[in-house]
Design a protein around this motif. Structure first.
Motif, PDB file in Angstrom:
ATOM      1  N   GLY A  23     -19.874 -50.987 -36.111  1.00 33.38           N
ATOM      2  CA  GLY A  23     -20.624 -51.007 -37.205  1.00 33.38           C
ATOM      3  C   GLY A  23     -20.128 -51.872 -38.245  1.00 33.38           C
ATOM      4  N   ILE A  64     -21.283 -50.384 -41.721  1.00 32.67           N
ATOM      5  CA  ILE A  64     -22.437 -49.081 -41.749  1.00 32.67           C
ATOM      6  C   ILE A  64     -21.829 -48.054 -41.038  1.00 32.67           C
ATOM      7  N   PHE A  67     -22.369 -45.496 -37.803  1.00 37.65           N
ATOM      8  CA  PHE A  67     -23.285 -46.231 -36.843  1.00 37.65           C
ATOM      9  C   PHE A  67     -22.937 -45.888 -35.280  1.00 37.65           C
ATOM     10  N   LEU A  81     -24.838 -49.142 -45.489  1.00 35.50           N
ATOM     11  CA  LEU A  81     -24.021 -50.050 -45.415  1.00 35.50           C
ATOM     12  C   LEU A  81     -23.044 -50.110 -46.700  1.00 35.50           C
TER      13      LEU A  81
END
Length: 146
Positions: A23, A64, A67, A81
């Motif tokens: 992520g 993120i 993720f 994010l």
């Protein structure tokens, strides 16, 4: 701002990377890549506000939250994010909502957020201060291929 000519630009000189296993996300924007409808706006943007000779790029680096590529489908899903946005040589923490979906060639990441020029040491001359919004809206749309 109302009753003034729109101050808007598009930039296709942007690159982004999403590490699908973690992520981790990073984007790099070349400041001189912004194209305005009015050439004089572009000149003022580069020379007077962004000082693009000195500060040639902006970056967004972050992660993120939660993720999981296996949960991404054709239907966009919102993710958060959290990271650092660097503009004009100044770095500030940001939290951005990213809509992520699968495409035939990879992943699409899109959304928007706002940034205040004053937070990044960008001075707007008093002569035009009322023509420029206090917050700049940044729209993004990345097609991240496999």
């Amino acid at each position: 701002m109302p009753s003034y000519e729109e101050v808007a630009a598009e930039n296709k000189s942007v690159s982004a990377v999403l590490e699908q296993s973690t992520g981790d996300f990073a984007a790099l924007v070349l400041i001189k890549g912004f194209r305005f409808k009015v050439a004089l706006m572009e000149e003022h943007f580069n020379e007077n506000y962004m000082e693009s000779e000195k500060f040639s790029k902006a970056t967004l680096k972050g992660k993120i939250d939660d993720f999981d590529i296996s949960k991404i489908s054709n239907t966009p899903k919102n993710f958060t994010l959290k990271g650092d946005l660097t503009i004009h040589g100044k770095t500030k923490p940001v939290t951005v909502t990213v809509k992520i979906s699968k495409t035939a060639n990879g992943v699409n990441a899109a959304g928007s957020f706002e940034a205040k020029p004053e937070d990044y040491g960008i001075e707007i001359p008093s002569l035009v201060r009322k023509k420029i919004a206090d917050k700049v809206k940044i729209d993004y749309n990345f097609l991240l291929s496999k």
